[in-house]
Each structure stands twice: as C-alpha cells, then as structure tokens.
Design an enzyme around this catalytic site. Structure first.
Site, PDB file in Angstrom:
ATOM      1  N   SER A 152       0.849  -1.187   0.000  1.00  0.00           N
ATOM      2  CA  SER A 152       0.000   0.000   0.000  1.00  0.00           C
ATOM      3  C   SER A 152       0.881   1.232   0.000  1.00  0.00           C
ATOM      4  O   SER A 152       2.054   1.189   0.376  1.00  0.00           O
ATOM      5  CB  SER A 152      -0.924   0.017   1.223  1.00  0.00           C
ATOM      6  OG  SER A 152      -0.179   0.067   2.421  1.00  0.00           O
ATOM      7  N   GLY A 154       2.425   2.823  -2.203  1.00  0.00           N
ATOM      8  CA  GLY A 154       3.639   2.814  -2.987  1.00  0.00           C
ATOM      9  C   GLY A 154       4.813   2.076  -2.376  1.00  0.00           C
ATOM     10  O   GLY A 154       5.927   2.123  -2.918  1.00  0.00           O
ATOM     11  N   GLU A 259      -7.277   5.228 -10.449  1.00  0.00           N
ATOM     12  CA  GLU A 259      -6.108   5.961 -10.943  1.00  0.00           C
ATOM     13  C   GLU A 259      -5.847   5.647 -12.414  1.00  0.00           C
ATOM     14  O   GLU A 259      -5.944   4.491 -12.842  1.00  0.00           O
ATOM     15  CB  GLU A 259      -4.868   5.597 -10.125  1.00  0.00           C
ATOM     16  CG  GLU A 259      -4.947   6.034  -8.661  1.00  0.00           C
ATOM     17  CD  GLU A 259      -3.674   5.705  -7.923  1.00  0.00           C
ATOM     18  OE1 GLU A 259      -2.617   6.283  -8.268  1.00  0.00           O
ATOM     19  OE2 GLU A 259      -3.721   4.866  -7.004  1.00  0.00           O
ATOM     20  N   GLU A 271      -4.570   1.726 -11.255  1.00  0.00           N
ATOM     21  CA  GLU A 271      -4.936   1.009 -10.030  1.00  0.00           C
ATOM     22  C   GLU A 271      -6.287   1.491  -9.527  1.00  0.00           C
ATOM     23  O   GLU A 271      -6.847   2.464 -10.032  1.00  0.00           O
ATOM     24  CB  GLU A 271      -3.877   1.220  -8.942  1.00  0.00           C
ATOM     25  CG  GLU A 271      -2.533   0.606  -9.250  1.00  0.00           C
ATOM     26  CD  GLU A 271      -1.528   0.748  -8.120  1.00  0.00           C
ATOM     27  OE1 GLU A 271      -0.480   0.102  -8.198  1.00  0.00           O
ATOM     28  OE2 GLU A 271      -1.792   1.507  -7.167  1.00  0.00           O
ATOM     29  N   ASP A 278      -5.915   8.846  -0.766  1.00  0.00           N
ATOM     30  CA  ASP A 278      -5.112   9.891  -0.137  1.00  0.00           C
ATOM     31  C   ASP A 278      -5.051  11.156  -0.989  1.00  0.00           C
ATOM     32  O   ASP A 278      -5.086  12.274  -0.458  1.00  0.00           O
ATOM     33  CB  ASP A 278      -3.706   9.379   0.214  1.00  0.00           C
ATOM     34  CG  ASP A 278      -2.997   8.664  -0.929  1.00  0.00           C
ATOM     35  OD1 ASP A 278      -3.495   8.703  -2.074  1.00  0.00           O
ATOM     36  OD2 ASP A 278      -1.929   8.071  -0.667  1.00  0.00           O
ATOM     37  N   THR A 279      -4.984  11.023  -2.305  1.00  0.00           N
ATOM     38  CA  THR A 279      -4.952  12.223  -3.147  1.00  0.00           C
ATOM     39  C   THR A 279      -6.247  13.021  -3.049  1.00  0.00           C
ATOM     40  O   THR A 279      -6.275  14.205  -3.375  1.00  0.00           O
ATOM     41  CB  THR A 279      -4.686  11.863  -4.619  1.00  0.00           C
ATOM     42  OG1 THR A 279      -5.758  11.060  -5.113  1.00  0.00           O
ATOM     43  CG2 THR A 279      -3.375  11.117  -4.771  1.00  0.00           C
ATOM     44  N   ARG A 359       3.367  10.638   6.846  1.00  0.00           N
ATOM     45  CA  ARG A 359       2.478  11.783   6.713  1.00  0.00           C
ATOM     46  C   ARG A 359       1.897  12.141   8.071  1.00  0.00           C
ATOM     47  O   ARG A 359       1.221  11.332   8.700  1.00  0.00           O
ATOM     48  CB  ARG A 359       1.343  11.485   5.734  1.00  0.00           C
ATOM     49  CG  ARG A 359       1.756  11.435   4.288  1.00  0.00           C
ATOM     50  CD  ARG A 359       0.559  11.579   3.360  1.00  0.00           C
ATOM     51  NE  ARG A 359      -0.421  10.540   3.527  1.00  0.00           N
ATOM     52  CZ  ARG A 359      -0.529   9.471   2.751  1.00  0.00           C
ATOM     53  NH1 ARG A 359       0.302   9.292   1.747  1.00  0.00           N
ATOM     54  NH2 ARG A 359      -1.460   8.573   2.956  1.00  0.00           N
TER      55      ARG A 359
END
Length: 389
Positions: A152, A154, A259, A271, A278-279, A359
């Site tokens: 997850s 990346g 995505e 994906e 998150d984006t 984050r």
C-alpha cells in the site's frame, strides 16, 4: 437502513479519521480498529479495538462483539478471507468482500481490468524469482516499474532504467511486500503526460464522478494533489467509462479511487482503491461534499446531490523526518496566513509517533488558479515543522 447505523472501521489512519467525522455527522456509531492504540480515527470514534487487521480470529471476534451494520475497510492489509466468510454469514462489507480481495492484490485487479474487462493497461508480467523478474523485464522493456502485488501507499515500488538495477528492485519489493508470498508485478513504464485520480461513487441510484484530481508522487507515495486538472472532454469520457466498468463489476456501494495515466488523448488504467483515496484529501476544501462525505452517504444509502467544485484547490503533505514519540509542531501561525486572494488551512492527523516520510498532516489551499493553489499549499506545508519536545 435504520439510524443509528453501527460501523466497524478496519484501519484508523488519517483517511479513517475524516470518514468517522463524516459518518458521525450522519448519525452513525463507529468502532475504530487498528494495530495500535491512539490511531487518528480512534480519537474521534465512539469505541475502539486494537488488533492486527491480518489476524482473522481477532477480526471475527471484533465483528461478533459489536455486530455492525457495516464493515468498512480503510486499509488494504486485511484478512480478506475472513471478510468473505463474514459476508457469507450476513454481514455487509463495504463495498463488498470480493472488492477488498480483488484490490488487496494487484494481480487480481489487473487481471480484472486488462483481461476480463478489456481496459487499456500497461504491458505487464508477474514474477516470483529474480530469473522471472529478468524475463518479465525483457517482455515489458526498460525502463519498467517493479512493485509487490500486495502493498500500500507505494511501498516497495521502484523504477528500473537498466538491467543492473533489477536485482535491487526485486529485493526492495519483497522486503516491502505484505502477505507471505514473494510475488511482484513488472510493468511497462508509461511516459505519461500526467496522472489522475478519478473519485467514482457507486450509489443505489447510479454512478457519480468527482472532477479529476491531478497528483504528484515521490517514493511511490502522494506528495501533493490538485483539483481540477486540465483534461480533454474525450479523455475524461474514456476515464469515466473505464471507471464505471470496473466499479460496476466489483459491486457494492461507496467511493472508489480509480487511478489513470494520461498520454495525449490516451487514458490508461493504473490502479483502484475501494475506499477514499489519499490524493482526495484536496476535496476537504475543493468540493461541496468531500470524498469522506460522499463515501459515508453512499454506504448509508443517503441521497447525494450534484458534486460541485468550489474553485482551484490543492493539497500538500506534511512529512516527518525522523522517529520520535515526543514531538510537537511549530510554524502553524505562519502556515495559516494566506497570500492575498487565496485561502489556506492545515489538518494535523494526530498520529502518536513519527518516522521518516510519515504523513503527519496536510496543507490545503484555494486560489485563483490551480498553479497558484499548488504554490500556496506547498508553501504552507513547508512552514509547519515537526520538532522534538
């Protein structure tokens, strides 16, 4: 569905925190679950359970204890076989147990998109050894992208530009995978013009789309996002058509983060996450209903009005640099002062510990155009400093 609805949230990070706030505003009663106590969503939920999401027995025990109307995954690393069992026993998994199983494994969702639905994807092959990685890279060509089929945000992803880098990329992917099977996907590197997240909401009345969100990644993880992102009408129609095909096949109700890579007028499926993305943090200021509001309404069966974009907006992450359990924030006063003609906000996530690149918050901005909104958000994020206490 009667209110108050009982929701068992599996995963309690920053996305879960915002979802809990949206769900509770609509009368839901939420149990936040995660592997550690004090996770962000637990701080705003009605109850909490602490256990590893991959422990099927403890997951079942939490479900039987609370008897939720809805089981809502917020993370990918969940014992999805148990979710399928519970769904078979009459519990409702959001959006469905099949969707969580398909999207936890990149190979399954890729096969669905490329083979079953015939969508345009990058060339790819799977590999379970270094020799297979080398053969897969020969099929896709170099450069290529190598990442675990189970991970997850990346983690474990790298871009390989020459053959000498293949072994290191294989080792890195296996070291950062989730699950117990060493399996990676080797993908053609797409020289895209830009990439988008198309937030797609499947409701009882049909499929709703948010304006496309542009984003930038580093280390395979989102760093900033903005909405709207320039995109031709034809390309947007293609993206919406592909997104609808995938979410309709997966079934259930809720928000999906789909995505795509875009190269000229060509749209390429990348994906999908069957949950807030998150984006999509940018929607906290960019839309009349955030992605969390939309997810809550969709899964609760409530009406969704027209989704309206409120103006050029952007988000930028606030990252930690080191490990610490005793820290604070400086620079908030400066970060919250916007330049003329702009608006700015900061959301700190309440995570109890830091680690490199974790984050810890997000800066949000609105301005006269997208480029300026990005500049304001990035400047605000840079002003927030994480300091040792």
């Amino acid at each position: 569905m009667p209110f108050t609805s009982r929701i068992l949230l599996l995963g309690s990070g920053e996305l879960g925190r915002e979802f809990v706030i949206s769900a509770k505003r609509l009368g839901a009663w939420v149990v936040a679950c995660d592997a550690y106590d004090g996770a962000p969503a637990m701080q705003v939920a009605d109850a909490r359970e602490v256990f590893p999401m991959l422990d099927g027995d403890q997951l079942r025990a939490a479900v039987l204890k609370h008897k939720p109307d809805l089981i809502v995954p917020e993370v990918e690393a969940i014992r999805t076989e148990m979710l399928a069992e519970l769904e078979g026993e009459g519990f409702t998994v959001v959006p469905s147990a099949r969707a969580t199983q398909m999207t936890m494994n990149r190979d399954r969702i890729r096969e669905l998109a490329a083979v079953d639905l015939g969508l345009r994807t990058s060339r790819y092959r799977y590999a379970e050894s270094l020799d297979e990685v080398i053969a897969a890279a020969d099929h896709t060509g170099l450069p290529c992208v190598i990442k675990p089929v189970m991970s997850s945000s990346g983690k474990g992803q790298s871009t390989v530009r020459n053959a000498d880098e293949l072994e290191a990329a294989w080792i890195y992917a296996v070291a950062n995978m989730r699950g117990d099977r060493a399996r990676v996907i080797v993908e053609e590197f797409i020289a895209f013009d830009y990439e988008i997240t198309l937030l797609t909401v499947r409701t009882r009345d049909g499929v709703v789309f948010c304006p496309p969100i542009g984003h930038r990644q580093e280390r395979g993880d989102y760093q900033e996002s903005w909405q709207p992102t320039p995109m031709s009408a034809a390309a947007l129609r293609d993206a919406e058509d592909m997104a609808k095909k995938v979410v309709d096949d997966l079934g259930g109700y809720g928000l999906f983060g789909v995505e795509f890579f875009v190269r000229g007028e060509e749209v390429i499926f990348s994906e999908l996450s069957p949950r807030p993305h998150d984006t999509g943090m940018v929607t906290l200021v960019s839309q009349n209903l955030s992605e969390f509001d939309l997810h809550a309404r969709a899964i609760l069966g409530l009406p969704i009005p027209e989704v309206r974009q409120l103006g050029p907006s952007a988000s930028a992450v606030i990252l930690a640099e080191r490990e610490s359990a005793a820290f604070g924030f400086e620079g908030l006063t400066q970060a919250l002062v916007p330049p003329d003609g702009a608006e700015v906000d900061v959301r700190l996530f309440g995570k109890p510990t830091t680690r490199p690149y974790r984050r810890m918050g997000v800066a949000l901005a609105k301005a006269g155009d997208t480029a300026e909104a990005r500049r304001v958000a990035m400047a605000a994020a840079a002003k927030v400093r994480i300091v040792e206490r």
